[in-house]
Scaffold this active site. Structure first.
Site, short mmCIF file in Angstrom:
data_model
loop_
_atom_site.label_atom_id
_atom_site.label_comp_id
_atom_site.label_asym_id
_atom_site.label_seq_id
_atom_site.Cartn_x
_atom_site.Cartn_y
_atom_site.Cartn_z
CG HIS A 432 -0.26 0.06 2.54
ND1 HIS A 432 0.16 1.24 3.13
CD2 HIS A 432 0.08 -0.92 3.42
CE1 HIS A 432 0.72 0.98 4.30
NE2 HIS A 432 0.68 -0.32 4.50
CB CYS A 451 1.12 -3.89 5.44
SG CYS A 451 -0.42 -4.78 5.75
#
Length: 529
Positions: A432, A451
């Site tokens: 992301h 992440c």
């Protein structure tokens, strides 16, 4: 009515012929006898191997596959050639014992000795195929954060393919990883061993820890840095950090994936001393082992994040189409190692705050401040039963985030930035955007909760959409600033979150990176290197 004829199986004649073949060959009898013995305390893999070997020989009436007329066949000698060169693949040759090439040269070997030699070679072929393809160490034994599933060979197919081949050596060697990266490490392993044997392995200078070195610095460590990077200078300036040395440092930093600022801080110092902080041969072997865990087919087009390198690359047909820096999980929140497929992207995403972050980081702040203003400032909202609720209705002293959910709205300060790239997985990990752009200037980029943050997400998106049929990067950009939108990919893209601390760059040079999660050392220890 009972019929004697009906009780006779259809393949009775074939079975009878097999029995007769076994009875007529003393070696076959000994092989059959060996499989009739019970072996205690066998682990799962040993039992699987024994069952496969037994079926292999049952299918050939227990006739030898490798020893013909008391001598090793040409096929057996070919297979032995690969087994005895196992060290070239980073394996341990002693794990695959074989009969001597001149076995039974005098013709005096007894049937039980011939059967023992036959079965020794069979078991070594089976073990080599298993080790070469799936590895000697289970990923789960290294870390619960590594959830790769090595593709194990079918033992019956392995034995049969080697036995029937006109080139058993090649068939057996092909169980090793097919990846170009693995083959490059194999070549490096041979070169490192040759250099070690000849005493030519590069002896690099160790630079002690100390204050930041930059242009204008004066220190005896500067002279060592000049020696390490082969930067000549006049005697009077050996300890002075001059601009020519800074240029050499910048070149070194760029070649090693570091921020090229020309100054020597802790991360650059670690890279400079990296080759002497551990045995490069052990590092290469451990990384070759981890290639055995990877899917054999990565995908003609695929993404690969290399955690210790802090990079993500889009690969197509063996070429890198795009690469950019990433931020990965910190040591307390390791990014897991696994493979999956990217299926969609989300533009203007909500961030559903994970339970651990919400309870350990946000809840104490909420309780210590005005919850309403805190949530408003962070652009958060509270969700219960799929509906947004007023934070003033929540008893913050008693609530847990198992009862309610907190999420961050798209837009201002959203932790996921403007876009996220989704490959649904049990780890709930994805790639992301991020509003924290300054972290990409760091050489070591392990700061996330697991992440993977992408430095240039829309350039990255442009490259990804170029692999699709009609979705374009411009279309993805046009959605920014509007409501949350999911865009399904027309072609799934395999994603591999990998962990390689040693690899070969485009110039053919071995690169080594710090073992930030300790996975590499754990493999070295497990292999007893």
């Amino acid at each position: 009515m009972y019929s004697a004829q009906a009780a006779i199986p259809d393949n009775f004649d074939a079975q009878l012929e097999q029995v007769n073949l076994a009875l007529s060959n003393p070696v076959a009898q000994e092989i059959q006898k060996a499989f009739s013995k019970k072996h205690r305390r066998q682990n799962f893999h040993a039992k699987r191997e024994a069952a496969a070997a037994k079926l292999f020989y049952e299918n050939r009436s227990f006739q030898p596959a490798w020893i013909l007329k008391g001598k090793l066949s040409s096929g057996a000698l070919s297979a032995i050639e690969t087994l005895q060169s196992a060290a070239e693949e980073g394996l341990h040759t002693a794990d695959y014992p074989v009969p001597a090439a001149d076995f039974n040269a005098d013709g005096k070997a007894t049937p039980d000795q011939i059967a023992a030699a036959e079965l020794e070679l069979t078991h070594s072929i089976l073990k080599y195929a298993e080790d070469a393809q799936a590895g000697r160490v289970s990923p789960y034994a290294i870390s619960e954060d590594i959830t790769l599933r090595p593709e194990r060979p079918d033992p019956i197919e392995a034995l049969t393919s080697v036995a029937r081949s006109a080139a058993p050596s090649q068939v057996l060697a092909a169980f090793n990883p097919p990846h170009a990266e693995y083959k490059a490490l194999k070549k490096q392993l041979a070169e490192l061993r040759e250099q070690t044997e000849n005493g030519d392995l590069e002896k690099q200078v160790v630079i002690p820890a100390g204050k930041l070195l930059k242009v204008g610095s004066k220190s005896s460590r500067v002279a060592l840095l000049r020696e390490r990077l082969s930067v000549p200078t006049v005697e009077s300036h050996m300890n002075v950090y001059t601009q020519d040395l800074a240029y050499a440092v910048e070149a070194f930093q760029a070649a090693n994936g570091l921020h090229p600022d020309g100054a020597v801080g802790p991360r650059t110092l670690l890279a400079l001393n990296g080759r002497v902080s551990g045995d490069p041969i052990k590092d290469v072997i451990a990384n070759m082992e981890r290639w055995r865990w990877m899917p054999r087919d990565l995908g003609e087009t695929h993404l690969r994040v290399n955690i210790p390198e802090f990079m993500v690359r889009l690969n197509m047909e063996g070429f890198v189409l795009y690469e950019t820096r990433v931020v990965v999980g910190k040591r307390s929140n390791k990014t897991p190692v696994f493979s999956d497929k990217m299926q969609h992207v989300v533009v203007n995403p909500y961030w559903n705050v994970p339970y651990s972050i919400a309870s350990k980081e946000l809840l104490p702040d909420l309780r210590a401040s005005n919850p309403q203003s805190y949530l408003q400032k962070g652009n958060y909202e509270i969700v219960y039963g799929g509906k947004i609720v007023d934070p003033r209705r929540v008893n913050w002293d008693a609530v847990t985030f198992k009862q309610i959910r907190i999420r961050q709205r798209p837009g201002r300060g959203n932790a996921l930035g403007k876009i996220k790239f989704m490959f649904p997985n049990k780890h709930n990990v994805y790639l992301h955007d991020t509003p924290s752009k300054s972290l990409f200037n760091r050489s070591e980029r392990a700061f996330s909760h697991g992440c993977v943050r992408v430095q240039n997400p829309f350039e990255f998106s442009d490259a990804l959409m170029a692999t699709q049929n009609t979705i374009t990067g411009n279309y993805i950009r046009s959605l920014v600033g509007k409501k949350q939108t999911q865009v399904n990919l027309q072609k799934d893209i395999p994603v591999h979150i990998s962990y390689f601390t040693a690899f070969v760059d485009e110039a053919g040079k071995l690169q080594r990176r710090p073992d930030i999660y300790g996975h590499n050392q754990a493999v070295i220890d497990a292999l007893n290197l």
